[in-house]
Design an enzyme around this catalytic site. Structure first.
Site, PDB file in Angstrom:
ATOM      1  N   LYS A 284      -7.637   6.990   9.621  1.00  0.00           N
ATOM      2  CA  LYS A 284      -9.101   6.917   9.712  1.00  0.00           C
ATOM      3  C   LYS A 284      -9.555   7.481  11.033  1.00  0.00           C
ATOM      4  O   LYS A 284      -8.891   7.308  12.051  1.00  0.00           O
ATOM      5  CB  LYS A 284      -9.566   5.470   9.581  1.00  0.00           C
TER       6      LYS A 284
ATOM      7  N   ASP B  20      -5.483  -0.542  -2.087  1.00  0.00           N
ATOM      8  CA  ASP B  20      -6.220  -1.465  -2.960  1.00  0.00           C
ATOM      9  C   ASP B  20      -7.514  -1.948  -2.342  1.00  0.00           C
ATOM     10  O   ASP B  20      -7.719  -1.860  -1.124  1.00  0.00           O
ATOM     11  CB  ASP B  20      -5.373  -2.702  -3.248  1.00  0.00           C
TER      12      ASP B  20
ATOM     13  N   ASP C 214      -5.464   2.420  10.513  1.00  0.00           N
ATOM     14  CA  ASP C 214      -6.872   2.066  10.750  1.00  0.00           C
ATOM     15  C   ASP C 214      -6.996   1.545  12.175  1.00  0.00           C
ATOM     16  O   ASP C 214      -7.134   2.326  13.112  1.00  0.00           O
ATOM     17  CB  ASP C 214      -7.307   1.044   9.686  1.00  0.00           C
TER      18      ASP C 214
ATOM     19  N   PHE D 188     -13.900   2.763   3.633  1.00  0.00           N
ATOM     20  CA  PHE D 188     -12.874   2.005   2.933  1.00  0.00           C
ATOM     21  C   PHE D 188     -12.471   2.777   1.675  1.00  0.00           C
ATOM     22  O   PHE D 188     -13.305   3.092   0.841  1.00  0.00           O
ATOM     23  CB  PHE D 188     -13.363   0.603   2.575  1.00  0.00           C
ATOM     24  N   VAL D 189     -11.175   3.111   1.564  1.00  0.00           N
ATOM     25  CA  VAL D 189     -10.709   3.938   0.447  1.00  0.00           C
ATOM     26  C   VAL D 189      -9.703   3.188  -0.422  1.00  0.00           C
ATOM     27  O   VAL D 189      -9.043   2.248   0.051  1.00  0.00           O
ATOM     28  CB  VAL D 189     -10.082   5.264   0.946  1.00  0.00           C
TER      29      VAL D 189
ATOM     30  N   ARG E 131      -4.926   0.354  -7.142  1.00  0.00           N
ATOM     31  CA  ARG E 131      -3.754   1.025  -6.571  1.00  0.00           C
ATOM     32  C   ARG E 131      -3.250   2.143  -7.481  1.00  0.00           C
ATOM     33  O   ARG E 131      -2.634   3.102  -7.025  1.00  0.00           O
ATOM     34  CB  ARG E 131      -2.604   0.025  -6.366  1.00  0.00           C
TER      35      ARG E 131
ATOM     36  N   ASP F  47       0.496   3.386   4.248  1.00  0.00           N
ATOM     37  CA  ASP F  47      -0.534   4.142   3.535  1.00  0.00           C
ATOM     38  C   ASP F  47      -1.589   4.697   4.486  1.00  0.00           C
ATOM     39  O   ASP F  47      -1.968   5.852   4.411  1.00  0.00           O
ATOM     40  CB  ASP F  47      -1.189   3.267   2.442  1.00  0.00           C
TER      41      ASP F  47
ATOM     42  N   GLY G 176       0.776  -1.241   0.000  1.00  0.00           N
ATOM     43  CA  GLY G 176       0.000   0.000   0.000  1.00  0.00           C
ATOM     44  C   GLY G 176       0.804   1.286   0.000  1.00  0.00           C
ATOM     45  O   GLY G 176       0.345   2.310  -0.499  1.00  0.00           O
TER      46      GLY G 176
HETATM   47  P1  IMP Z   1      -4.488  -1.490  10.640  1.00  0.00           P
HETATM   48  O1  IMP Z   1      -3.546  -2.570  11.053  1.00  0.00           O
HETATM   49  O2  IMP Z   1      -5.921  -1.826  10.945  1.00  0.00           O
HETATM   50  O3  IMP Z   1      -4.106  -0.109  11.126  1.00  0.00           O
HETATM   51  O4  IMP Z   1      -4.513  -1.494   9.078  1.00  0.00           O
HETATM   52  C1  IMP Z   1      -3.573  -0.905   8.320  1.00  0.00           C
HETATM   53  C2  IMP Z   1      -3.467  -1.613   6.983  1.00  0.00           C
HETATM   54  O5  IMP Z   1      -4.738  -2.035   6.490  1.00  0.00           O
HETATM   55  C3  IMP Z   1      -2.915  -0.658   5.973  1.00  0.00           C
HETATM   56  O6  IMP Z   1      -1.554  -0.939   5.790  1.00  0.00           O
HETATM   57  C4  IMP Z   1      -3.698  -0.939   4.708  1.00  0.00           C
HETATM   58  O7  IMP Z   1      -2.965  -1.820   3.903  1.00  0.00           O
HETATM   59  C5  IMP Z   1      -4.951  -1.648   5.145  1.00  0.00           C
HETATM   60  N1  IMP Z   1      -6.133  -0.747   5.105  1.00  0.00           N
HETATM   61  C6  IMP Z   1      -6.764  -0.174   6.154  1.00  0.00           C
HETATM   62  N2  IMP Z   1      -7.793   0.594   5.753  1.00  0.00           N
HETATM   63  C7  IMP Z   1      -7.812   0.523   4.408  1.00  0.00           C
HETATM   64  C8  IMP Z   1      -8.643   1.130   3.401  1.00  0.00           C
HETATM   65  O8  IMP Z   1      -9.575   1.905   3.655  1.00  0.00           O
HETATM   66  N3  IMP Z   1      -8.345   0.807   2.112  1.00  0.00           N
HETATM   67  C9  IMP Z   1      -7.323  -0.025   1.771  1.00  0.00           C
HETATM   68  N4  IMP Z   1      -6.514  -0.602   2.681  1.00  0.00           N
HETATM   69  C10 IMP Z   1      -6.759  -0.336   3.985  1.00  0.00           C
HETATM   70 MG    MG Z   2      -0.851  -2.119   4.205  1.00  0.00          MG
END
Ligand code: IMP
Ligand code: MG
Length: 181
Positions: free
Chosen positions: A131, A159, A103, A152-153, A165, A100, A44
Site C-alpha cells: 500500500k 479477505d 500495509d 482496502f482490497v 479470498r 499478501d 492471505g
Molecule cells: P500490516 O501488519 O499492517 O502490514 O498488515 C498486513 C496484514 O494485514 C496482511 O497480512 C493482510 O492480511 C492484512 N491486510 C492489510 N491490508 C489489507 C487489505 O487491504 N485487504 C485485506 N487484508 C489486508
Molecule cells: Mg495476513
C-alpha cells in the site's frame, strides 16, 4: 459476490505475469541456495504462494505461519500476533517470508524479528502488494509485486471478514459491504 465489487484494481492476467517475473527475481537471488524455507503467512498469502512456488526451481521447505492482525471486520491493523507455530525450526536456514500485502508493516517486522532470533541465516520478505502509505514507513519488503493506493482490497487470497479470498482478481469492495457489517 460480483455485486459486492466496486472495481478491479489488478486483474488476474496482470497478476500471473507479475508473479512469474517475481519468481525469476527470487530464483536469481537464491541461485546458490538449495535449502530455502518459505514462510507463507496464513491465510492471505495462500493463493499467491501456491502460484509463486510452482515457478521456483530450488529445493525448499514450506512452513506456514499464522499471524492475526485484521480480526473479523477490522480494516486497519489491530497489532500483529503470531498464533502458529509455537517454535520455528529455521536455525542456519535462508528464510523467505511471503505475505499478501504490506500495509502498516507491523506483521512483517514482527515475523522477521522472530525468525532472526530463532537463528535464521538470512530473512527476506516478499509481498504481492504494497500500500502506498507503506512506502513512507520504515518497513519495506525485498520483493514487491505491485504498489497500490491506500484502499482496502480483496481477492487472490485477501479477505474482508473471511470472504472474497476466491476472487481471481484484486478488487475494491462497494462501500455498502462495510455498512452491512
Ligand atoms: P500490516 O501488519 O499492517 O502490514 O498488515 C498486513 C496484514 O494485514 C496482511 O497480512 C493482510 O492480511 C492484512 N491486510 C492489510 N491490508 C489489507 C487489505 O487491504 N485487504 C485485506 N487484508 C489486508
Ligand atoms: Mg495476513
Amino acid at each position: 459476490m460480483n455485486k459486492d465489487i466496486a472495481r478491479v484494481l489488478v486483474d488476474r492476467y496482470t497478476i500471473q505475469a507479475r508473479v512469474f517475473n517475481m519468481a525469476q527475481e527470487i530464483a536469481a537471488c537464491y541461485h546458490d541456495s538449495d535449502d530455502v524455507v518459505m514462510v507463507p503467512l496464513l491465510t492471505g498469502s495462500i493463493i499467491f504462494v501456491a502460484d509463486l512456488v510452482r515457478h521456483l526451481p530450488m529445493r525448499m521447505r514450506i512452513d506456514v505461519m499464522a499471524v492475526s492482525s485484521y480480526p473479523g471486520t477490522a480494516t486497519t491493523s489491530q497489532g500483529a500476533k503470531v498464533m502458529y507455530p509455537a517454535e520455528f525450526h529455521v536455525s542456519g536456514k535462508h528464510v523467505l517470508v511471503v505475505d499478501d500485502i504490506l500495509d502498516s508493516g507491523k506483521t512483517l517486522a514482527l515475523v522477521t524479528d522472530l525468525l532472526k532470533k530463532s537463528g535464521a541465516l538470512s530473512v527476506k520478505t516478499c509481498v504481492l502488494l504494497r500500500k502506498k502509505i507503506a512506502t513512507t514507513q520504515s518497513m519495506t519488503a525485498d520483493f514487491i509485486g505491485f504498489d497500490i493506493p491506500d484502499e482496502f482490497v480483496v481477492g487472490y487470497g485477501l479477505d474482508y471478514n473471511h470472504y472474497y479470498r476466491n476472487l481471481p482478481d484484486i478488487a475494491v469492495l462497494n462501500p455498502c459491504v462495510f455498512e452491512k457489517k
